[in-house]
Design a protein around this motif. Structure first.
Motif, PDB file in Angstrom:
ATOM      1  N   GLY A 167      44.691  63.547  57.402  1.00 60.66           N
ATOM      2  CA  GLY A 167      43.719  64.346  56.727  1.00 60.66           C
ATOM      3  C   GLY A 167      43.366  64.175  55.347  1.00 60.66           C
ATOM      4  O   GLY A 167      42.679  64.873  54.779  1.00 60.66           O
ATOM      5  N   LYS A 168      43.736  63.068  54.775  1.00 54.83           N
ATOM      6  CA  LYS A 168      43.652  62.722  53.443  1.00 54.83           C
ATOM      7  C   LYS A 168      42.874  61.562  53.261  1.00 54.83           C
ATOM      8  O   LYS A 168      42.764  60.736  54.296  1.00 54.83           O
ATOM      9  N   ASP A 169      41.726  61.496  52.225  1.00 60.00           N
ATOM     10  CA  ASP A 169      41.082  60.649  52.104  1.00 60.00           C
ATOM     11  C   ASP A 169      41.618  59.263  51.427  1.00 60.00           C
ATOM     12  O   ASP A 169      42.492  59.307  50.708  1.00 60.00           O
ATOM     13  N   PHE A 170      41.645  58.067  52.192  1.00 59.88           N
ATOM     14  CA  PHE A 170      42.239  56.718  51.746  1.00 59.88           C
ATOM     15  C   PHE A 170      41.591  56.510  50.404  1.00 59.88           C
ATOM     16  O   PHE A 170      40.545  56.222  50.300  1.00 59.88           O
ATOM     17  N   PRO A 171      42.489  56.149  49.270  1.00 63.28           N
ATOM     18  CA  PRO A 171      41.960  55.785  47.845  1.00 63.28           C
ATOM     19  C   PRO A 171      41.392  54.403  47.983  1.00 63.28           C
ATOM     20  O   PRO A 171      40.488  54.240  47.047  1.00 63.28           O
ATOM     21  N   GLY A 172      41.854  53.587  48.844  1.00 64.04           N
ATOM     22  CA  GLY A 172      41.121  52.156  48.742  1.00 64.04           C
ATOM     23  C   GLY A 172      41.420  51.498  47.595  1.00 64.04           C
ATOM     24  O   GLY A 172      40.612  50.725  47.044  1.00 64.04           O
ATOM     25  N   VAL A 173      42.360  51.526  47.013  1.00 64.19           N
ATOM     26  CA  VAL A 173      42.784  50.871  45.747  1.00 64.19           C
ATOM     27  C   VAL A 173      43.856  49.757  45.992  1.00 64.19           C
ATOM     28  O   VAL A 173      44.788  50.034  46.561  1.00 64.19           O
ATOM     29  N   VAL A 174      43.501  48.662  45.470  1.00 65.65           N
ATOM     30  CA  VAL A 174      44.625  47.344  45.406  1.00 65.65           C
ATOM     31  C   VAL A 174      44.487  46.988  44.138  1.00 65.65           C
ATOM     32  O   VAL A 174      43.618  46.879  43.301  1.00 65.65           O
ATOM     33  N   VAL A 175      45.760  46.488  43.603  1.00 66.25           N
ATOM     34  CA  VAL A 175      45.774  45.836  42.416  1.00 66.25           C
ATOM     35  C   VAL A 175      46.050  44.384  42.720  1.00 66.25           C
ATOM     36  O   VAL A 175      47.163  43.997  43.350  1.00 66.25           O
ATOM     37  N   LEU A 176      45.370  43.518  41.868  1.00 66.26           N
ATOM     38  CA  LEU A 176      45.628  42.310  42.140  1.00 66.26           C
ATOM     39  C   LEU A 176      46.132  41.518  40.824  1.00 66.26           C
ATOM     40  O   LEU A 176      45.838  41.707  39.667  1.00 66.26           O
ATOM     41  N   GLN A 177      47.289  40.839  41.011  1.00 63.94           N
ATOM     42  CA  GLN A 177      48.125  40.212  40.057  1.00 63.94           C
ATOM     43  C   GLN A 177      48.045  38.866  40.163  1.00 63.94           C
ATOM     44  O   GLN A 177      48.334  38.093  40.864  1.00 63.94           O
ATOM     45  N   ILE A 178      47.184  38.232  39.164  1.00 66.65           N
ATOM     46  CA  ILE A 178      46.586  36.841  39.534  1.00 66.65           C
ATOM     47  C   ILE A 178      47.124  35.973  38.484  1.00 66.65           C
ATOM     48  O   ILE A 178      46.696  36.454  37.087  1.00 66.65           O
ATOM     49  N   ASP A 179      47.539  34.829  38.396  1.00 66.59           N
ATOM     50  CA  ASP A 179      47.802  34.123  37.562  1.00 66.59           C
ATOM     51  C   ASP A 179      46.464  33.532  36.492  1.00 66.59           C
ATOM     52  O   ASP A 179      45.327  33.531  37.123  1.00 66.59           O
ATOM     53  N   GLN A 180      46.681  33.311  35.368  1.00 66.28           N
ATOM     54  CA  GLN A 180      45.474  33.235  34.338  1.00 66.28           C
ATOM     55  C   GLN A 180      44.899  31.987  34.777  1.00 66.28           C
ATOM     56  O   GLN A 180      43.503  31.629  34.301  1.00 66.28           O
ATOM     57  N   ASP A 181      45.411  31.035  35.327  1.00 62.79           N
ATOM     58  CA  ASP A 181      44.481  29.753  35.663  1.00 62.79           C
ATOM     59  C   ASP A 181      43.916  29.641  37.011  1.00 62.79           C
ATOM     60  O   ASP A 181      43.642  28.606  37.299  1.00 62.79           O
ATOM     61  N   VAL A 182      44.107  30.524  37.895  1.00 64.47           N
ATOM     62  CA  VAL A 182      43.717  30.646  39.192  1.00 64.47           C
ATOM     63  C   VAL A 182      41.840  30.617  38.989  1.00 64.47           C
ATOM     64  O   VAL A 182      41.321  31.110  38.115  1.00 64.47           O
ATOM     65  N   GLN A 183      41.372  29.577  39.798  1.00 57.63           N
ATOM     66  CA  GLN A 183      39.979  29.595  39.778  1.00 57.63           C
ATOM     67  C   GLN A 183      39.026  30.777  40.276  1.00 57.63           C
ATOM     68  O   GLN A 183      39.606  31.505  41.241  1.00 57.63           O
ATOM     69  N   ALA A 184      38.109  30.870  39.714  1.00 58.09           N
ATOM     70  CA  ALA A 184      37.255  32.222  39.817  1.00 58.09           C
ATOM     71  C   ALA A 184      36.808  32.383  41.534  1.00 58.09           C
ATOM     72  O   ALA A 184      37.174  33.513  42.131  1.00 58.09           O
ATOM     73  N   ILE A 185      36.676  31.121  42.461  1.00 58.77           N
ATOM     74  CA  ILE A 185      36.230  31.059  43.759  1.00 58.77           C
ATOM     75  C   ILE A 185      37.562  31.643  44.363  1.00 58.77           C
ATOM     76  O   ILE A 185      37.227  32.404  45.374  1.00 58.77           O
ATOM     77  N   VAL A 186      38.788  31.484  44.165  1.00 58.36           N
ATOM     78  CA  VAL A 186      39.928  32.212  44.778  1.00 58.36           C
ATOM     79  C   VAL A 186      40.061  33.746  44.416  1.00 58.36           C
ATOM     80  O   VAL A 186      40.252  34.570  45.328  1.00 58.36           O
ATOM     81  N   VAL A 187      39.532  34.095  43.051  1.00 55.75           N
ATOM     82  CA  VAL A 187      39.559  35.475  42.599  1.00 55.75           C
ATOM     83  C   VAL A 187      38.679  36.172  43.523  1.00 55.75           C
ATOM     84  O   VAL A 187      38.779  37.216  44.139  1.00 55.75           O
ATOM     85  N   LYS A 188      37.418  35.688  43.757  1.00 60.73           N
ATOM     86  CA  LYS A 188      36.170  36.142  44.475  1.00 60.73           C
ATOM     87  C   LYS A 188      36.657  36.602  45.755  1.00 60.73           C
ATOM     88  O   LYS A 188      36.117  37.350  46.404  1.00 60.73           O
ATOM     89  N   SER A 189      37.315  35.451  46.387  1.00 64.35           N
ATOM     90  CA  SER A 189      37.566  35.375  48.045  1.00 64.35           C
ATOM     91  C   SER A 189      38.549  36.478  48.081  1.00 64.35           C
ATOM     92  O   SER A 189      38.361  37.141  49.121  1.00 64.35           O
ATOM     93  N   VAL A 190      39.495  36.651  47.320  1.00 67.90           N
ATOM     94  CA  VAL A 190      40.749  37.706  47.525  1.00 67.90           C
ATOM     95  C   VAL A 190      39.756  39.182  47.302  1.00 67.90           C
ATOM     96  O   VAL A 190      40.162  40.099  47.789  1.00 67.90           O
ATOM     97  N   PHE A 191      38.959  39.243  46.226  1.00 65.79           N
ATOM     98  CA  PHE A 191      38.476  40.562  46.054  1.00 65.79           C
ATOM     99  C   PHE A 191      37.614  40.858  47.055  1.00 65.79           C
ATOM    100  O   PHE A 191      37.658  41.942  47.589  1.00 65.79           O
ATOM    101  N   GLN A 192      36.688  39.899  47.898  1.00 61.26           N
ATOM    102  CA  GLN A 192      35.976  40.248  49.040  1.00 61.26           C
ATOM    103  C   GLN A 192      36.597  40.705  50.040  1.00 61.26           C
ATOM    104  O   GLN A 192      36.370  41.340  50.688  1.00 61.26           O
ATOM    105  N   THR A 193      37.953  39.720  50.485  1.00 58.82           N
ATOM    106  CA  THR A 193      38.859  40.357  51.348  1.00 58.82           C
ATOM    107  C   THR A 193      39.232  41.492  51.346  1.00 58.82           C
ATOM    108  O   THR A 193      39.448  42.076  52.380  1.00 58.82           O
TER     109      THR A 193
END
Lengths: 192, 185
Positions: free
Chosen positions: B133-159
């Protein structure tokens, strides 16, 4: 012993109003409290910066979708190594374009990289003040910023730019009070 | 045994001269130091107040080993949400392995990470079952290393977005505002 005067003169026959605090348990309590707080203390504070994936919801049946005018969006291009490009677009139409010189002031402390773009932050803020749509505190919607980055850019640079975008703040009315300052933009990533 | 009146018990006929000097106060400086109780209690109270003000009831957010988080100024407080950590090429969801990023790094293309998608979707279903009966907040926290490439960040973000988590937060180390760059509010 420490004494606490709780008032009254203490005439003969009346109940004594002065009471004493036993110092030994009091110091014990303070020591235990300090020990507990020191043990449970968190010295590194983690925070977060938000991003919105812009997942469209189902269309509302009471609104005609065709008549909705597209809003202005700020596109932040960080592909070039020597400049940022700020492009305001309304739908497919380019409203304005501004170049901001890029200086990567990367500092490394104990292996932790830190990068700031103060010039970009200042320019985005001034752009939002002149072109931003949702500036009123009672407005529940936010202006949208879309970040364009190439695939190899390290994450620390991406966070530096998102942080600069979030530098622009606007008032936000919560429960009739408009003293809360929140980021003026919602940030999302461009797919390409 | 008889009860004796308290008092000095040094026997004067025994030649313990150094003890005699100590007792008489004629020796060196006393090793006992007095402590002002008022100052001490003041100090303790100030320390307690400071620690109480900096106390965080939510505790420390667990950080994956080997993840160097970037720093940011304009941040929000942490929230309770699933944590997706990316270190090297490994993806973890709340400490459990959930795929890797090698395929994305090799192809240099934005793509959905199936294992992460299924893991997040499972968590979403579980949340809905435990909070009917509750609305799903849909929040996720990404804990990403500073040197990870942007394409990986975007892929995880989209996933994460495809799995029903459109509100994505990036975990950072909070730093105090410098005040530079732009007008002050």
């Amino acid at each position: 012993m420490g004494g606490v005067d709780v008032g009254g003169g203490g005439k003969g026959g009346r109940k004594q109003l002065d009471s004493e605090i036993n110092m030994i348990p009091m110091i014990d309590l303070l020591m235990v409290t300090i020990s507990f707080l020191l043990i449970t203390a968190v010295w590194t504070h983690m925070s977060r910066i938000n991003a919105d994936a812009q997942v469209p919801g189902p269309p509302r049946p009471d609104t005609e979708q065709d008549k909705v005018e597209p809003e202005k969006q700020l596109h932040v291009e960080m592909r070039s190594p020597d400049k940022f490009v700020l492009i305001w677009k309304q739908g497919g139409t380019v409203v304005s374009t501004v170049d901001v010189p890029r200086k990567d002031n990367l500092t490394v402390t104990n292996g932790f990289k830190d990068i700031r773009y103060p010039e970009l932050a200042a320019k985005i803020e001034s752009e939002w003040k002149t072109t931003g749509t949702h500036r009123d505190g009672s407005d529940k919607k936010f202006d949208q910023a879309i970040l364009h980055t190439d695939n190899e850019t390290p994450y620390v640079y991406v966070v530096g730019v998102i942080d600069a975008i979030y530098h622009a703040k606007r008032p936000y009315t919560v429960g009739g009070k408009s003293n809360t300052l929140v980021p003026a933009f919602n940030v999302t990533f461009a797919v390409n | 045994m008889t009860i004796q009146e308290p008092g000095r018990r040094l026997m004067h006929h025994i030649p313990l001269n150094f003890v005699q000097k100590k007792v008489a106060g004629g020796g060196g400086r006393s090793t006992n130091a007095s402590l002002s109780l008022t100052s001490m209690i003041d100090f303790l109270v100030v320390t307690v107040v400071f620690l109480l003000m900096t106390f965080s009831a939510s505790g420390e957010t667990p950080t994956q080993k080997g993840v160097h988080l970037p720093k940011a100024e304009n941040t929000l407080d942490m929230i309770d949400a699933p944590i997706v950590a990316i270190t090297g090429s490994l993806i973890m969801v709340d400490g459990n392995p959930a795929g890797n990023t090698r395929a994305i790094e090799d192809s240099k293309r934005l793509q959905r990470i199936d294992e992460l998608f299924n893991n997040l979707k499972g968590k979403r279903e579980l949340w809905k079952q435990t909070h009917p009966g509750k609305d799903f907040p849909g929040v996720v926290v990404l804990q990403i290393d500073q040197d990870v490439q942007a394409i990986v960040v975007k892929s995880v973000f989209q996933t994460a977005a495809f799995a029903g988590y459109p509100n994505v937060s990036f975990m950072v180390n909070s730093i105090p505002k410098s005040g530079g760059g732009g007008e002050k509010h």
